[in-house]
Design a protein around this motif. Sequence first.
Motif, PDB file in Angstrom:
ATOM      1  N   ARG A  98      92.058  41.249 104.792  1.00 50.47           N
ATOM      2  CA  ARG A  98      91.630  40.019 104.118  1.00 50.47           C
ATOM      3  C   ARG A  98      92.032  40.042 102.642  1.00 50.47           C
ATOM      4  O   ARG A  98      91.692  40.976 101.927  1.00 50.47           O
ATOM      5  CB  ARG A  98      90.109  39.881 104.213  1.00 50.47           C
ATOM      6  N   PRO A  99      92.760  39.020 102.172  1.00 52.21           N
ATOM      7  CA  PRO A  99      93.022  38.920 100.738  1.00 52.21           C
ATOM      8  C   PRO A  99      91.764  38.437 100.014  1.00 52.21           C
ATOM      9  O   PRO A  99      91.147  37.451 100.412  1.00 52.21           O
ATOM     10  CB  PRO A  99      94.134  37.861 100.644  1.00 52.21           C
ATOM     11  N   VAL A 100      91.380  39.128  98.957  1.00 46.79           N
ATOM     12  CA  VAL A 100      90.218  38.764  98.153  1.00 46.79           C
ATOM     13  C   VAL A 100      90.745  38.322  96.791  1.00 46.79           C
ATOM     14  O   VAL A 100      91.343  39.117  96.058  1.00 46.79           O
ATOM     15  CB  VAL A 100      89.244  39.943  98.001  1.00 46.79           C
ATOM     16  N   ILE A 101      90.520  37.056  96.453  1.00 45.60           N
ATOM     17  CA  ILE A 101      91.158  36.452  95.282  1.00 45.60           C
ATOM     18  C   ILE A 101      90.296  36.629  94.033  1.00 45.60           C
ATOM     19  O   ILE A 101      89.106  36.323  94.031  1.00 45.60           O
ATOM     20  CB  ILE A 101      91.423  34.961  95.543  1.00 45.60           C
ATOM     21  N   VAL A 102      90.939  37.122  92.967  1.00 45.51           N
ATOM     22  CA  VAL A 102      90.294  37.291  91.665  1.00 45.51           C
ATOM     23  C   VAL A 102      91.107  36.517  90.635  1.00 45.51           C
ATOM     24  O   VAL A 102      92.339  36.486  90.692  1.00 45.51           O
ATOM     25  CB  VAL A 102      90.218  38.788  91.290  1.00 45.51           C
ATOM     26  N   ASP A 103      90.437  35.905  89.687  1.00 46.65           N
ATOM     27  CA  ASP A 103      91.100  35.061  88.695  1.00 46.65           C
ATOM     28  C   ASP A 103      91.987  35.890  87.750  1.00 46.65           C
ATOM     29  O   ASP A 103      91.929  37.124  87.733  1.00 46.65           O
ATOM     30  CB  ASP A 103      90.056  34.282  87.894  1.00 46.65           C
ATOM     31  N   VAL A 104      92.787  35.177  86.987  1.00 46.70           N
ATOM     32  CA  VAL A 104      93.659  35.794  85.986  1.00 46.70           C
ATOM     33  C   VAL A 104      93.200  35.369  84.593  1.00 46.70           C
ATOM     34  O   VAL A 104      92.328  34.508  84.453  1.00 46.70           O
ATOM     35  CB  VAL A 104      95.128  35.393  86.210  1.00 46.70           C
ATOM     36  N   VAL A 105      93.808  35.971  83.571  1.00 42.34           N
ATOM     37  CA  VAL A 105      93.454  35.636  82.194  1.00 42.34           C
ATOM     38  C   VAL A 105      94.558  34.792  81.572  1.00 42.34           C
ATOM     39  O   VAL A 105      95.742  34.948  81.925  1.00 42.34           O
ATOM     40  CB  VAL A 105      93.221  36.905  81.348  1.00 42.34           C
ATOM     41  N   PRO A 106      94.219  33.890  80.659  1.00 37.21           N
ATOM     42  CA  PRO A 106      95.241  33.087  79.993  1.00 37.21           C
ATOM     43  C   PRO A 106      96.071  33.951  79.054  1.00 37.21           C
ATOM     44  O   PRO A 106      95.641  35.027  78.634  1.00 37.21           O
ATOM     45  CB  PRO A 106      94.418  32.053  79.215  1.00 37.21           C
ATOM     46  N   THR A 144      98.493  36.033  79.367  1.00 38.85           N
ATOM     47  CA  THR A 144      99.330  36.990  80.104  1.00 38.85           C
ATOM     48  C   THR A 144      99.470  36.593  81.570  1.00 38.85           C
ATOM     49  O   THR A 144     100.383  37.061  82.240  1.00 38.85           O
ATOM     50  CB  THR A 144      98.746  38.409  80.047  1.00 38.85           C
ATOM     51  N   TYR A 145      98.536  35.778  82.082  1.00 38.24           N
ATOM     52  CA  TYR A 145      98.559  35.294  83.470  1.00 38.24           C
ATOM     53  C   TYR A 145      98.363  36.435  84.479  1.00 38.24           C
ATOM     54  O   TYR A 145      98.772  36.323  85.646  1.00 38.24           O
ATOM     55  CB  TYR A 145      99.855  34.540  83.796  1.00 38.24           C
ATOM     56  N   THR A 146      97.741  37.524  84.049  1.00 31.93           N
ATOM     57  CA  THR A 146      97.554  38.694  84.907  1.00 31.93           C
ATOM     58  C   THR A 146      96.077  38.885  85.267  1.00 31.93           C
ATOM     59  O   THR A 146      95.197  38.248  84.698  1.00 31.93           O
ATOM     60  CB  THR A 146      98.089  39.967  84.229  1.00 31.93           C
ATOM     61  N   LEU A 147      95.816  39.785  86.181  1.00 31.68           N
ATOM     62  CA  LEU A 147      94.499  39.990  86.777  1.00 31.68           C
ATOM     63  C   LEU A 147      93.395  40.167  85.728  1.00 31.68           C
ATOM     64  O   LEU A 147      93.524  40.961  84.795  1.00 31.68           O
ATOM     65  CB  LEU A 147      94.552  41.219  87.681  1.00 31.68           C
ATOM     66  N   ASP A 148      92.314  39.416  85.917  1.00 26.55           N
ATOM     67  CA  ASP A 148      91.138  39.499  85.045  1.00 26.55           C
ATOM     68  C   ASP A 148      90.337  40.741  85.444  1.00 26.55           C
ATOM     69  O   ASP A 148      89.693  40.770  86.490  1.00 26.55           O
ATOM     70  CB  ASP A 148      90.299  38.238  85.205  1.00 26.55           C
ATOM     71  N   THR A 149      90.365  41.772  84.607  1.00 25.72           N
ATOM     72  CA  THR A 149      89.723  43.035  84.977  1.00 25.72           C
ATOM     73  C   THR A 149      88.202  42.950  84.942  1.00 25.72           C
ATOM     74  O   THR A 149      87.526  43.704  85.657  1.00 25.72           O
ATOM     75  CB  THR A 149      90.202  44.172  84.057  1.00 25.72           C
ATOM     76  N   VAL A 150      87.655  42.048  84.136  1.00 23.43           N
ATOM     77  CA  VAL A 150      86.199  41.870  84.117  1.00 23.43           C
ATOM     78  C   VAL A 150      85.739  41.293  85.453  1.00 23.43           C
ATOM     79  O   VAL A 150      84.796  41.811  86.083  1.00 23.43           O
ATOM     80  CB  VAL A 150      85.767  40.952  82.949  1.00 23.43           C
ATOM     81  N   ALA A 200      91.988  48.313  98.480  1.00 25.77           N
ATOM     82  CA  ALA A 200      93.029  48.400  97.456  1.00 25.77           C
ATOM     83  C   ALA A 200      92.981  47.216  96.505  1.00 25.77           C
ATOM     84  O   ALA A 200      92.405  46.171  96.815  1.00 25.77           O
ATOM     85  CB  ALA A 200      94.408  48.482  98.111  1.00 25.77           C
ATOM     86  N   VAL A 201      93.605  47.419  95.354  1.00 23.84           N
ATOM     87  CA  VAL A 201      93.840  46.356  94.377  1.00 23.84           C
ATOM     88  C   VAL A 201      95.345  46.166  94.275  1.00 23.84           C
ATOM     89  O   VAL A 201      96.104  47.146  94.199  1.00 23.84           O
ATOM     90  CB  VAL A 201      93.273  46.711  92.991  1.00 23.84           C
ATOM     91  N   LEU A 202      95.773  44.896  94.274  1.00 27.27           N
ATOM     92  CA  LEU A 202      97.199  44.587  94.232  1.00 27.27           C
ATOM     93  C   LEU A 202      97.484  43.703  93.009  1.00 27.27           C
ATOM     94  O   LEU A 202      97.653  42.494  93.126  1.00 27.27           O
ATOM     95  CB  LEU A 202      97.612  43.870  95.534  1.00 27.27           C
ATOM     96  N   PRO A 203      97.525  44.295  91.808  1.00 26.12           N
ATOM     97  CA  PRO A 203      97.798  43.507  90.608  1.00 26.12           C
ATOM     98  C   PRO A 203      99.247  43.049  90.563  1.00 26.12           C
ATOM     99  O   PRO A 203     100.147  43.734  91.073  1.00 26.12           O
ATOM    100  CB  PRO A 203      97.502  44.491  89.472  1.00 26.12           C
ATOM    101  N   VAL A 204      99.483  41.895  89.956  1.00 28.21           N
ATOM    102  CA  VAL A 204     100.830  41.349  89.799  1.00 28.21           C
ATOM    103  C   VAL A 204     101.200  41.364  88.319  1.00 28.21           C
ATOM    104  O   VAL A 204     100.431  40.894  87.480  1.00 28.21           O
ATOM    105  CB  VAL A 204     100.910  39.907  90.346  1.00 28.21           C
ATOM    106  N   HIS A 205     102.370  41.884  88.023  1.00 27.97           N
ATOM    107  CA  HIS A 205     102.888  41.855  86.653  1.00 27.97           C
ATOM    108  C   HIS A 205     103.633  40.531  86.476  1.00 27.97           C
ATOM    109  O   HIS A 205     104.864  40.464  86.562  1.00 27.97           O
ATOM    110  CB  HIS A 205     103.799  43.052  86.398  1.00 27.97           C
ATOM    111  N   GLU A 206     102.858  39.486  86.255  1.00 26.96           N
ATOM    112  CA  GLU A 206     103.390  38.124  86.328  1.00 26.96           C
ATOM    113  C   GLU A 206     104.467  37.860  85.275  1.00 26.96           C
ATOM    114  O   GLU A 206     104.245  38.061  84.082  1.00 26.96           O
ATOM    115  CB  GLU A 206     102.246  37.113  86.178  1.00 26.96           C
ATOM    116  N   ASP A 256      96.775  44.883  82.919  1.00 24.87           N
ATOM    117  CA  ASP A 256      96.072  45.947  82.204  1.00 24.87           C
ATOM    118  C   ASP A 256      95.844  47.121  83.156  1.00 24.87           C
ATOM    119  O   ASP A 256      94.767  47.317  83.713  1.00 24.87           O
ATOM    120  CB  ASP A 256      94.738  45.415  81.662  1.00 24.87           C
ATOM    121  N   MET A 257      96.896  47.938  83.322  1.00 27.73           N
ATOM    122  CA  MET A 257      96.843  48.984  84.333  1.00 27.73           C
ATOM    123  C   MET A 257      95.889  50.114  83.973  1.00 27.73           C
ATOM    124  O   MET A 257      95.342  50.765  84.863  1.00 27.73           O
ATOM    125  CB  MET A 257      98.254  49.535  84.576  1.00 27.73           C
TER     126      MET A 257
END
Length: 372
Positions: A93-101, A103-109, A126-132, A138-139
Amino acid sequence: MLKLSQPNISEAAIAAVADVLRSGQLVHGQECEAFERELATYLGCSDVILVSSGTAALHVALQALDIGLGDAVIVPDFTFPATANVVALTGARPVIVDVVPGTYTLDTVQLEQVIQSWDGVERLRAVLPVHEFGCIADMREINRIAKSYGLAVVEDAACALGARQDQRKAGTLSDVGCFSFHPRKTLTTGEGGALATNDAALAARMRRLRNHGMERTISGMQFFEPATNYRMTNFQAALGRAQLPLLDEWICQRTILASIYKELLSPLEKAGVLALPRLVTGHSWQTFMVVLDASINRDEVIGELRARGVETNLGAQSLSCIGIYGEPQVRSVFGPALYKYGLALPLFERMTMDDVSLVAEAVSQVLLGESA
C-alpha cells in the motif's frame, strides 16, 4: 519554439551507438558492464545495476527488499505516479505524505507524524523519498526517522543523477537509490535506469531480479526466483557512457541558468504572482518549476507562452489528487497546490542566457498582462 528540454546527444555518442549496432551485440554486454563500473565510480558506491527504466529500478528495489502484500511504503504526494505505482504493483500500500514548498520534497515532520499515528492493517516497511527535479530530500532526517522505526529507505533519484548532499551523491544516501535515463533527464539513454547500493547481497539479488531471476553459476544458468526482464541494451549503455564524463559540466551550467531565472523572476515573486524554488546547494536542476498564484489559470498561461514561442508544462502530479491509491492518512496541502499551479520552464544546458531572458520576459508579460 524554445523546448522545455532537449537531450544533449553528441556525434561522438551517436558514433558509439552505431559501433554497438554494427557489432551485433545488442543485449546486455560489455558496454553495460563498463557503464555500471563507471557509474559506480562516479557515484562513489560499490554496485550499480542497469535496468530498462527508472520505474523498473524502483520495482526491483522493492522486490529485493521483499516488500509485498501486507506491507506499506511511504511516498511523497508530489511526484510522477511511477513512485506509487511500483509500490502498488508489489501488492503493498502506498502511504502518501505531503511535501514542503520551495524544495518540493518529502515533509519530514509529517513523515514522523504518519509513522507514529499509523493504524493501518499493513505493516510499514519503507520510506521512498523523491529527489524532486534534482533537489535531494532531507536525507539526514529521513534516515534518522527510518532508523528509529526500523524502516528501509529507497531513494527515488530519477531526476537527481549528479546531485549532492553532505558531499555524497544522490542515490547513495540510503539502502538503495534508483535513477532514470528518460529523455527529460540530464543524462539519457532513451529509456533506461539504474540502481545503486553498497550492499553486496542486495546488489546480487537485484541483478537476478532484472534478468528472469537467474544467475550464471559454475554449473550453468540457474533460476532462483520468478522475475521479469528489466535489462538495459548494450547500445543504450554506449549512449550513456558517452555522456557521463560531461555530466558535472552540464549540471554546473544548469545551476547557472537556474540562478539567472531566480534573479530575473524575483520581481514577479515580490509582486505575488508566483513563487520560486529554493536554490539548494547540490541541486542538479533537472527542472526549474515555479508555482503560480492560485488566482492564475495555468492552462491559459501555458497556451499564451506557447503563442510566444516558449514551451512549458506542469511539473509533476499529486498522488492524493489522482485518487487511485486510497485515502491519505493525513491531508496534503502543498502536493495538490504544486500539481495545480506548478509551471515547469525550459531548462537544459545548451540554453543561453538570452534564452533564459526570453522566457523570463514572456512569463512576465503573460502574468502581468503586458503586450508582447
